[in-house]
Design a protein around this motif. Structure first.
Motif: not given
Length: 458
Positions: A196-199, A242-243, A290-293
């Motif tokens: 997932s994007p957050h790992g 990430g869900e 973008l990352d962190g949104i």
């Protein structure tokens, strides 16, 4: 035909392309001037690192005339001089390579593959996995199961990676930066892995010629969250939040049953779209962010509610020949699936035992037990004197026997008995013994009696 495509850095300030044994670099999208060149004999491929400056580049040079292939890492624009390379890893058995940078641009994984497996074990060719770090460290990643490497992915944390490998049913293992296994997911029908994007979540999936089974894992606690099935999927993508997960069946890979589904990682289908039978679906993609949104949320194991009616996957019954159709069904498996296991060293243990080590340990224990049993079977035939006394007497016989002829006979008898002991151990482990070896074992009783008589004579 290959490796012609130009590549930009993430912030688009430098662009690089491969031209006749050189990588040409352009800055600020000015293609009239070559700002820098990286020249190596026969450069076949290169990959720019992700992330901001300082930019790094991994280059691959195939081997020739018995020389090995190698991958080198450089920091832009330091390409000149004998010590300019940050790291170097050379290896044989490579017709082509895939180079994968981690997100922090601190290390590269290299999948080296040959078109033909000379051992004949696989028609996929042969693959090996190598690790190269920008601090100069490098290693071969030891994969415990033979067979193709289907997929290798970095976690977004850049501290671990997952490999899916081995003949079906394939193994999946998470490794740390020392290339030590951290967690083994066992075996199963899978050929792809997606962090997932957050790992924090990992999906292991079996697409293509497999049935579309997915395993969704919480990688912090190594717990299985759900096991949904996305049959006939040709595309998989994580939503940037990430869900949610997107799976799709697209043309031209498959021209029937085209459509897409949006899942929650707990296994619920939240949205489904089927393309009309006369239409085709070519591409599906998430809106980029973008990352962190999206902040990482706590993992839930409870399936989220859905308005989409759940479809029970059709279970195809196995073919049964006419002779067996009226008989009771017996469940038999071609392969026994290996269960997941934590490979981290437990408190008190220096190193986790691998499957082979555990097997050897069990074999050793069985051998030990068989030896003890053999001794206990043998004990009634020995002299009636208690065992503790026999040891000093035997030791004494070496030093106090005045007759060298008797000493020599005792020594030979002991040698023969030791050989018989070894043969019995081999028989206990299941080894087929020769006729003359079995005859030797039958003589054990007579040899023990002879030894006893000689020792009592002393």
């Amino acid at each position: 035909m290959q490796n012609w495509c130009p590549s930009w850095s993430e912030d688009e300030t430098i662009c690089a392309r491969n031209v006749n044994n050189e990588v040409h670099f352009f800055e600020s999208n000015n293609f009239n001037t070559i700002t820098n060149k990286l020249h190596l004999q026969k450069i076949s491929d290169f990959v720019l690192s992700p992330g901001p400056q300082p930019y790094k580049v991994a280059v691959y040079v195939p081997g020739s005339k018995g020389a090995p292939s190698f991958v080198r890492l450089y920091q832009y624009p330091n390409f000149d001089g004998p010590h300019a390379a940050l790291a170097n890893k050379s290896f044989f058995k490579a017709d082509k390579v895939t180079m994968l940078w981690n997100k922090k641009a601190t290390a590269v994984l290299v999948i080296a593959s040959t078109d033909v497996d000379k051992t004949g074990a696989s028609y996929y060719g042969e693959q090996t996995l190598h690790y190269i770090a920008t601090n100069g460290e490098s290693a071969v990643v030891q994969l415990p199961k033979n067979g193709p490497i289907y997929d290798v992915v970095w976690n977004s944390s850049s501290t671990e990676f997952c490999a899916v490998y081995g003949f079906m049913p394939a193994k999946a293992t998470i490794f740390n930066l020392k290339c030590d296994p951290v967690f083994d997911f066992g075996t199963g029908p899978r050929n792809a892995a997606y962090y997932s994007p957050h790992g924090h979540i990992l999906v292991l999936a079996g697409f293509g010629n497999l049935r579309g089974q997915m395993e969704v894992w919480d990688v912090k606690n190594y717990k299985l969250i759900s096991k949904p099935v996305a049959s006939d999927s040709t595309y998989f993508a994580w939503c940037p939040d990430g869900e949610h997960i997107l799976t799709a069946t697209c043309a031209p890979r498959l021209r029937v049953n085209n459509g897409y589904k949006i899942w929650h990682y707990t296994g619920s289908v939240l949205h489904k779209y089927d393309v009309p039978s006369n239409g085709e679906l070519w591409q599906v993609s998430w809106q980029p962010f973008l990352d962190g949104i999206f902040p990482a949320k706590t993992i839930t194991y409870q399936a989220v509610p859905s308005d989409v009616p759940s479809e029970e996957p059709k279970v195809a019954t196995a073919y049964r020949p006419p002779a067996l159709r009226n008989k009771p069904i017996t469940n038999s498996k071609l392969h026994e699936d290996e269960p997941p296991q934590n490979m981290k060293p437990q408190p008190g243990n220096d190193k986790p035992l691998s499957k082979t080590a555990l097997k050897n340990q069990r074999k050793h224990e069985a051998k030990k037990a068989a030896k003890q049993e053999a001794r206990s079977d043998k004990s009634p035939d020995l002299a009636p004197t208690p065992a503790p006394q026999s040891t000093p007497r035997n030791t004494l016989s070496h030093s106090t026997s005045g007759d060298p002829e008797i000493d020599r006979k005792i020594k030979n008898l002991r040698k023969k008995l030791k050989a018989i002991e070894q043969l019995k151990e081999q028989a206990a482990t299941g080894k087929q013994l020769e006729k003359n070896q079995l005859e030797k074992i039958q003589k054990e009783k007579a040899l023990l009696q002879e030894l006893e008589d000689l020792e009592l004579g002393i």
